[in-house]
Design an enzyme around this catalytic site. Structure first.
Site, PDB file in Angstrom:
ATOM      1  N   THR A   1       3.066  -2.005   3.207  1.00  0.00           N
ATOM      2  CA  THR A   1       2.540  -2.546   4.409  1.00  0.00           C
ATOM      3  C   THR A   1       1.798  -3.939   4.155  1.00  0.00           C
ATOM      4  O   THR A   1       1.806  -4.617   4.977  1.00  0.00           O
ATOM      5  CB  THR A   1       1.429  -1.439   5.090  1.00  0.00           C
TER       6      THR A   1
ATOM      7  N   GLN B   1       1.159   2.561   7.719  1.00  0.00           N
ATOM      8  CA  GLN B   1       0.776   3.445   6.816  1.00  0.00           C
ATOM      9  C   GLN B   1       1.630   3.228   5.497  1.00  0.00           C
ATOM     10  O   GLN B   1       1.890   4.552   4.883  1.00  0.00           O
ATOM     11  CB  GLN B   1       0.266   4.541   7.369  1.00  0.00           C
ATOM     12  N   CYS B   2       2.299   2.320   5.050  1.00  0.00           N
ATOM     13  CA  CYS B   2       3.326   2.500   4.011  1.00  0.00           C
ATOM     14  C   CYS B   2       2.771   1.460   2.839  1.00  0.00           C
ATOM     15  O   CYS B   2       1.984   0.807   3.034  1.00  0.00           O
ATOM     16  CB  CYS B   2       4.720   1.786   4.625  1.00  0.00           C
ATOM     17  N   GLY B   3       3.325   1.991   1.550  1.00  0.00           N
ATOM     18  CA  GLY B   3       2.784   1.147   0.574  1.00  0.00           C
ATOM     19  C   GLY B   3       3.279  -0.060   0.412  1.00  0.00           C
ATOM     20  O   GLY B   3       2.709  -1.143  -0.031  1.00  0.00           O
TER      21      GLY B   3
END
Length: 165
Positions: free
Chosen positions: A39, A35-37
């Protein structure tokens, strides 16, 4: 003890060593999060893995929830996310910590290596990358925003692999 001898479970919980996961061949170790920018780097990591697998290279994903709680899922949720959204085939480990008192032993063996800017020590964010050779020696460190198709990263990988005929 070699970095490759370090125990670390696979994502499904079965025991392994880092060498089991890399096949004692060159590998790119990446602390990953769903759920990371950053990803979407999963796509590039999978392409890199596929491009060089036949020459003895692997990407290894090491899920970590230490940065903004961006990997909150269970092992099954992580596996399903990576498979469904990015068709990930490279090996993944159990969820680990990369910084602090509970830093996994794999990262104890990695963090002293500086990146191209001279940064060493704690992992800064998700998707920091470490390139190791087949003996488990850390060859290079790349900051989180370095894309898997970055020319310097690809050149470093190619330097470790046998030349194609």
């Amino acid at each position: 003890m070699s970095l490759l001898d370090t125990p670390i479970a696979r994502l499904d919980g079965t025991p392994a060593t880092l060498g089991d996961l890399t096949g004692a061949k060159p590998a790119l170790l990446v602390n990953v999060a769903s759920q990371c920018g950053m990803t979407p780097q999963y796509s590039g990591l999978e392409r890199l893995h596929q491009q060089y697998a036949e020459r003895g290279f692997s990407v290894v994903g090491l899920p970590c929830n230490q940065f903004g709680s961006q990997e909150p899922g269970t092992a099954e949720e992580i596996r399903e996310f990576c498979s469904t959204n990015y068709a990930v085939t490279f090996p993944m480990t159990e969820k680990i910590e990369v910084n602090g008192e509970r830093r996994h032993d794999v990262y104890e063996g990695l963090v002293s290596t500086p990146d191209a800017t001279g940064h060493s020590g704690d992992i800064r964010w998700n998707f920091e990358k470490f390139l190791i050779d087949g003996d488990g020696t850390v060859v290079a460190r790349f900051e989180p925003r370095t894309e898997p198709d970055d020319l310097a990263l690809v050149a470093a990988v190619e330097k470790l692999l046998p030349q194609q005929d």
